[in-house]
Design a protein around this motif. Structure first.
Motif, mmCIF file in Angstrom:
data_model
loop_
_atom_site.group_PDB
_atom_site.id
_atom_site.type_symbol
_atom_site.label_atom_id
_atom_site.label_comp_id
_atom_site.label_asym_id
_atom_site.label_seq_id
_atom_site.Cartn_x
_atom_site.Cartn_y
_atom_site.Cartn_z
ATOM 1 N N PRO A 224 -8.962 -14.095 65.432
ATOM 2 C CA PRO A 224 -7.749 -13.352 65.804
ATOM 3 C C PRO A 224 -7.065 -12.762 64.572
ATOM 4 N N ILE A 225 -7.593 -13.085 63.395
ATOM 5 C CA ILE A 225 -7.012 -12.625 62.125
ATOM 6 C C ILE A 225 -7.892 -11.522 61.558
ATOM 7 N N VAL A 226 -7.277 -10.409 61.243
ATOM 8 C CA VAL A 226 -7.998 -9.273 60.665
ATOM 9 C C VAL A 226 -7.232 -8.802 59.425
ATOM 10 N N GLY A 227 -7.915 -8.746 58.285
ATOM 11 C CA GLY A 227 -7.279 -8.234 57.063
ATOM 12 C C GLY A 227 -6.010 -8.977 56.682
ATOM 13 N N GLY A 228 -5.999 -10.297 56.835
ATOM 14 C CA GLY A 228 -4.870 -11.111 56.382
ATOM 15 C C GLY A 228 -3.680 -11.145 57.318
ATOM 16 N N ALA A 229 -3.838 -10.633 58.551
ATOM 17 C CA ALA A 229 -2.730 -10.655 59.519
ATOM 18 C C ALA A 229 -3.279 -10.846 60.931
ATOM 19 N N ALA A 230 -2.412 -11.341 61.819
ATOM 20 C CA ALA A 230 -2.804 -11.442 63.225
ATOM 21 C C ALA A 230 -2.806 -10.037 63.819
ATOM 22 N N VAL A 231 -3.696 -9.778 64.755
ATOM 23 C CA VAL A 231 -3.701 -8.476 65.433
ATOM 24 C C VAL A 231 -2.380 -8.306 66.187
ATOM 25 N N SER A 232 -1.875 -9.389 66.782
ATOM 26 C CA SER A 232 -0.561 -9.380 67.434
ATOM 27 C C SER A 232 -0.056 -10.816 67.469
ATOM 28 N N GLY A 233 1.244 -10.970 67.693
ATOM 29 C CA GLY A 233 1.812 -12.307 67.870
ATOM 30 C C GLY A 233 1.994 -13.084 66.579
ATOM 31 N N PRO A 234 2.489 -14.321 66.720
ATOM 32 C CA PRO A 234 2.920 -15.094 65.541
ATOM 33 C C PRO A 234 1.844 -15.978 64.909
ATOM 34 N N ALA A 235 0.563 -15.688 65.143
ATOM 35 C CA ALA A 235 -0.491 -16.586 64.655
ATOM 36 C C ALA A 235 -0.427 -16.790 63.136
ATOM 37 N N ALA A 236 -0.146 -15.718 62.383
ATOM 38 C CA ALA A 236 -0.175 -15.838 60.919
ATOM 39 C C ALA A 236 0.858 -16.850 60.429
ATOM 40 N N ALA A 237 2.104 -16.708 60.877
ATOM 41 C CA ALA A 237 3.165 -17.619 60.423
ATOM 42 C C ALA A 237 2.857 -19.053 60.830
ATOM 43 N N LEU A 238 2.336 -19.227 62.034
ATOM 44 C CA LEU A 238 2.058 -20.588 62.516
ATOM 45 C C LEU A 238 0.884 -21.208 61.762
ATOM 46 N N MET A 239 -0.118 -20.393 61.435
ATOM 47 C CA MET A 239 -1.250 -20.921 60.659
ATOM 48 C C MET A 239 -0.786 -21.337 59.267
ATOM 49 N N ARG A 240 0.039 -20.490 58.634
ATOM 50 C CA ARG A 240 0.551 -20.800 57.298
ATOM 51 C C ARG A 240 1.312 -22.122 57.331
ATOM 52 N N MET A 241 2.144 -22.265 58.356
ATOM 53 C CA MET A 241 2.943 -23.487 58.484
ATOM 54 C C MET A 241 2.035 -24.715 58.591
ATOM 55 N N ARG A 242 0.880 -24.549 59.226
ATOM 56 C CA ARG A 242 -0.068 -25.650 59.396
ATOM 57 C C ARG A 242 -0.952 -25.878 58.171
ATOM 58 N N GLY A 243 -0.750 -25.056 57.133
ATOM 59 C CA GLY A 243 -1.580 -25.193 55.934
ATOM 60 C C GLY A 243 -2.928 -24.514 56.066
ATOM 61 N N LEU A 244 -3.063 -23.646 57.056
ATOM 62 C CA LEU A 244 -4.320 -22.911 57.239
ATOM 63 C C LEU A 244 -4.198 -21.537 56.577
ATOM 64 N N GLU A 245 -5.211 -21.157 55.817
ATOM 65 C CA GLU A 245 -5.222 -19.835 55.206
ATOM 66 C C GLU A 245 -5.228 -18.769 56.311
ATOM 67 N N VAL A 246 -4.455 -17.682 56.118
ATOM 68 C CA VAL A 246 -4.419 -16.616 57.128
ATOM 69 C C VAL A 246 -5.602 -15.680 56.888
ATOM 70 N N SER A 247 -6.760 -16.148 57.280
ATOM 71 C CA SER A 247 -8.019 -15.416 57.107
ATOM 72 C C SER A 247 -9.047 -16.091 58.010
ATOM 73 N N PRO A 248 -10.241 -15.505 58.125
ATOM 74 C CA PRO A 248 -11.278 -16.177 58.918
ATOM 75 C C PRO A 248 -11.574 -17.594 58.414
ATOM 76 N N LEU A 249 -11.294 -17.859 57.122
ATOM 77 C CA LEU A 249 -11.523 -19.211 56.597
ATOM 78 C C LEU A 249 -10.572 -20.207 57.257
ATOM 79 N N GLY A 250 -9.329 -19.796 57.447
ATOM 80 C CA GLY A 250 -8.355 -20.663 58.120
ATOM 81 C C GLY A 250 -8.725 -20.876 59.578
#
Ligand code: GDP
Length: 306
Positions: A224-250
């Motif tokens: 759901p992450i493309v080029g360091g951001a979510a396509v839509s919605g709050p996935a990026a902020a929530l992943m960061r909060m969980r300690g997950l990199e905002v990328s396919p690696l996370g």
């Protein structure tokens, strides 16, 4: 061939519509998130199950990504005159779904009610809630805990998030059919959905991660992450909060150790080597579903290289 898909809402709906153009509906089982179910005006609303059901019925409002096409909101306006809360948009025809569900839940579990609603709408794919027991995604903020809908719809995901809880998960069991479907699948698909608040609640149900580890089927995800951001919605902020990199690696980290292949965007192709080191095969392609053709093309890619 039996395909099992773990699904949230809008991103999942697009991929599922694509899959439905390629395999017989009876070969498709969807395991849906109920962590963001809510009680609105005394009605039981299951936003993700409804998004998936409407998508497969061909009645989803595609532009919005939720609710029914050609919807009206007369009841919402009438509720405002009574001073009711109106931040959660319930359409007039959509209300019928929630009325029927709420009444039916007096006598039957959510899995049976979901099947009945899908059948009434002509959906032949099997749609299973992750659990018949309530699991509620709660968002921790500096000002207190919010339900997912309060955070996402009322606050428009603008508040700081300090944690996410899945209330009720410890006591929940997978809904009937969920574990068997995963174990006997030929392919398990993790839809492009929010890893923390759509797939996370599904994985919080004891027994589901074990089934994913145990299945002989390859487990294939779409990022759901493309080029360091979510396509839509709050996935990026929530992943960061969980300690997950905002990328396919996370994304891969969230689905370790059972994720085998991850479809990632060409912009993220540089992560392929590191994914391989972590035991995940990167499948680099165009993963933006901008229309019906792209939905089918991506679904074909998911099915193709099992
Ligand atoms: P929410 O909107 O974050 O609550 O989450 P959902 O799980 O309902 O679905 C939205 C997720 O789907 C987001 O994380 C998006 O990044 C992802 N998404 C939406 N459209 C697409 C698409 O066309 N391609 C891909 N790869 N991901 C998508």
């Amino acid at each position: 061939m039996s395909v099992v898909a773990l699904a949230g809402g809008t991103g999942a709906a697009k991929l599922l519509r694509g899959l439905a153009t390629l395999i017989p509906p009876r070969d498709l089982t969807v395991i849906g998130n109920t962590g963001d179910d809510a009680e609105i005006w005394g009605l039981h609303v299951s936003p993700d199950l409804d998004t998936v059901t409407y998508a497969l019925a061909g009645t989803l409002d595609v532009a919005r990504g939720w609710g029914l096409a050609d919807e009206t909101f007369q009841c919402l306006r009438a509720m405002a005159t009574y001073g009711a809360e109106t931040w959660f948009n319930l359409g007039d025809r959509d209300l019928a779904t929630h009325l029927v569900r709420t009444r039916a839940l007096r006598d039957a579990p959510l899995s049976a009610v979901t099947a009945r609603l899908a059948a009434s709408l002509g959906v032949a794919a099997r749609i299973l809630p992750m659990s018949d027991e309530p699991v509620r995604t709660m968002i921790r903020t500096p000002g207190g805990r919010l339900t997912f809908q309060e955070y996402f719809v009322r606050e428009k995901s603008l508040v700081e998030v300090t944690g996410v809880d899945y209330d009720g998960a410890a006591a929940a069991r997978p809904a009937p059919g969920v574990v068997d479907a995963i174990r006997s699948a030929d392919l398990v698909v993790v839809c492009p959905s929010n890893p923390v608040t759509s797939i996370g609640p599904i994985l919080s149900v004891p027994g589901i991660p074990d089934a994913l580890r145990a299945t002989a089927a390859p487990v294939v995800g779409v990022s759901p992450i493309v080029g360091g951001a979510a396509v839509s919605g709050p996935a990026a902020a929530l992943m960061r909060m969980r300690g997950l990199e905002v990328s396919p690696l996370g994304v891969a980290a969230a689905y370790a150790p059972w994720l085998r292949r991850l479809l990632i965007d060409s912009r993220d192709g540089t992560h392929a080597g590191e994914l391989a080191q972590r035991g995940v095969e990167a499948d680099v392609t165009d993963i933006m579903m901008t229309g019906r053709e792209r939905e089918s093309a991506l679904a074909r890619r998911v099915l193709e290289r099992r």
